[in-house]
Motif scaffolding. Structure first.
Motif, PDB file in Angstrom:
ATOM      1  N   LEU A  70       0.688  -1.207  -0.077  1.00  0.00           N
ATOM      2  CA  LEU A  70       0.063  -0.010   0.011  1.00  0.00           C
ATOM      3  C   LEU A  70       0.882   1.333   0.143  1.00  0.00           C
ATOM      4  N   GLN A  71       2.052   1.095   0.658  1.00  0.00           N
ATOM      5  CA  GLN A  71       2.993   2.436   0.694  1.00  0.00           C
ATOM      6  C   GLN A  71       4.073   1.889   1.133  1.00  0.00           C
ATOM      7  N   VAL A  72       5.147   2.620   0.493  1.00  0.00           N
ATOM      8  CA  VAL A  72       6.717   2.411   1.068  1.00  0.00           C
ATOM      9  C   VAL A  72       7.304   3.610   1.332  1.00  0.00           C
ATOM     10  N   VAL A  73       7.929   3.476   2.538  1.00  0.00           N
ATOM     11  CA  VAL A  73       8.627   4.658   3.276  1.00  0.00           C
ATOM     12  C   VAL A  73       9.893   4.289   3.449  1.00  0.00           C
TER      13      VAL A  73
ATOM     14  N   GLU B  28      15.881   6.045  11.629  1.00  0.00           N
ATOM     15  CA  GLU B  28      14.500   5.597  12.032  1.00  0.00           C
ATOM     16  C   GLU B  28      13.617   6.055  10.564  1.00  0.00           C
ATOM     17  N   VAL B  29      12.548   5.348  10.653  1.00  0.00           N
ATOM     18  CA  VAL B  29      11.390   5.770   9.669  1.00  0.00           C
ATOM     19  C   VAL B  29      10.131   6.030  10.119  1.00  0.00           C
ATOM     20  N   SER B  30       9.307   6.791   9.786  1.00  0.00           N
ATOM     21  CA  SER B  30       7.864   6.853  10.187  1.00  0.00           C
ATOM     22  C   SER B  30       6.905   6.707   9.107  1.00  0.00           C
TER      23      SER B  30
ATOM     24  N   LEU C 286      16.818   2.171   5.502  1.00  0.00           N
ATOM     25  CA  LEU C 286      15.752   1.503   6.403  1.00  0.00           C
ATOM     26  C   LEU C 286      14.520   1.577   5.809  1.00  0.00           C
ATOM     27  N   THR C 287      13.819   0.728   5.297  1.00  0.00           N
ATOM     28  CA  THR C 287      12.522   0.608   4.344  1.00  0.00           C
ATOM     29  C   THR C 287      11.674   0.049   5.241  1.00  0.00           C
ATOM     30  N   ALA C 288      10.105   0.747   5.080  1.00  0.00           N
ATOM     31  CA  ALA C 288       9.268   0.104   5.772  1.00  0.00           C
ATOM     32  C   ALA C 288       8.074   0.220   4.835  1.00  0.00           C
ATOM     33  N   MET C 289       7.435  -1.234   4.462  1.00  0.00           N
ATOM     34  CA  MET C 289       6.243  -1.270   3.599  1.00  0.00           C
ATOM     35  C   MET C 289       5.091  -1.776   4.060  1.00  0.00           C
TER      36      MET C 289
END
Length: 167
Positions: A26-29, A50-52, A160-163
Motif C-alpha cells: 500500500l505504501q513504501v517509506v 529511523e523511519v515513520s 531502512l525501508t518500511a512497507m
C-alpha cells in the motif's frame, strides 16, 4: 498449457487483485542515512536511523528491511546485537537480543567491515503514525555504523525501508 482469463478479461486488463485477498503493498517509506556513528553501549540504544509510517488500516502489516555496514577496530568481532523498535516497543521475541552476527571477518590488524541486513514483519494494529528505529548494543569494544573504513570521511549508507502490506 492454456492461460486462464479471469472473467473473460485479457491479462493486461487486470489492474488489481480481488478485494479481500490482502498482500498488496500500500505504501513504501524509506530513509537513507549516511551519518557515521559509534557505540560501546552494552544496552540497546538507537542508531539514529529511523523511519515513520502511518498505516491505512489496523489489519495492515509493516515489513521492515534494513541494510548497513558495521565496522570494528579491535578483535571483539562478535559482541553486538541489533533489533527494531516500534516507537518504544522492542520487536525482538522474548529472550532474544535481536540479530547477532556469529562471526565477522577474520581478525585483522586494524579494521574489519561487515555488510549486514535484517528484516521483520510487524503487525502494529494501528492507524496512527509509527516510528520504527534500528537499535544496537555492543558488549565489548567500540563498533561503527555507516563507516566504510578508518577514514571517517567516507560514509556507507544505512537504508531502512518500511512497507505497508494490506492485511
Amino acid at each position: 498449457m492454456a492461460i486462464i482469463k479471469p472473467n473473460n478479461n485479457t491479462l493486461s486488463a487486470i489492474t488489481a487483485l480481488p478485494t479481500g485477498l490482502g498482500g498488496k503493498v500500500l505504501q513504501v517509506v524509506q530513509t537513507v542515512d549516511t551519518t557515521n556513528r559509534s557505540s560501546n553501549s552494552s544496552s540497546f540504544v538507537t542508531t539514529g536511523v529511523e523511519v515513520s509510517i502511518t498505516p491505512s488500516a489496523t489489519s495492515s502489516k509493516v515489513l521492515l528491511m534494513c541494510n548497513w555496514s558495521l565496522g570494528k577496530t579491535d578483535d571483539n568481532r562478535r559482541n553486538h546485537a541489533f533489533t527494531f523498535n516500534r516507537d518504544s516497543t522492542d520487536l525482538t521475541p522474548s529472550g532474544v537480543n535481536g540479530l547477532h552476527n556469529p562471526a565477522m571477518s577474520p581478525t585483522e590488524a586494524s579494521y574489519s567491515l561487515q555488510p549486514m541486513s535484517m528484516s521483520f514483519l510487524d503487525s502494529p494494529s494501528s492507524t496512527s503514525a509509527i516510528t520504527y528505529k534500528l537499535m544496537w548494543k555492543v558488549n565489548a569494544g567500540t563498533q561503527y555504523l555507516g563507516r566504510r573504513g578508518q577514514d571517517t570521511n567516507h560514509d556507507a549508507p544505512t537504508i531502512l525501508t518500511a512497507m505497508e502490506i494490506a492485511g
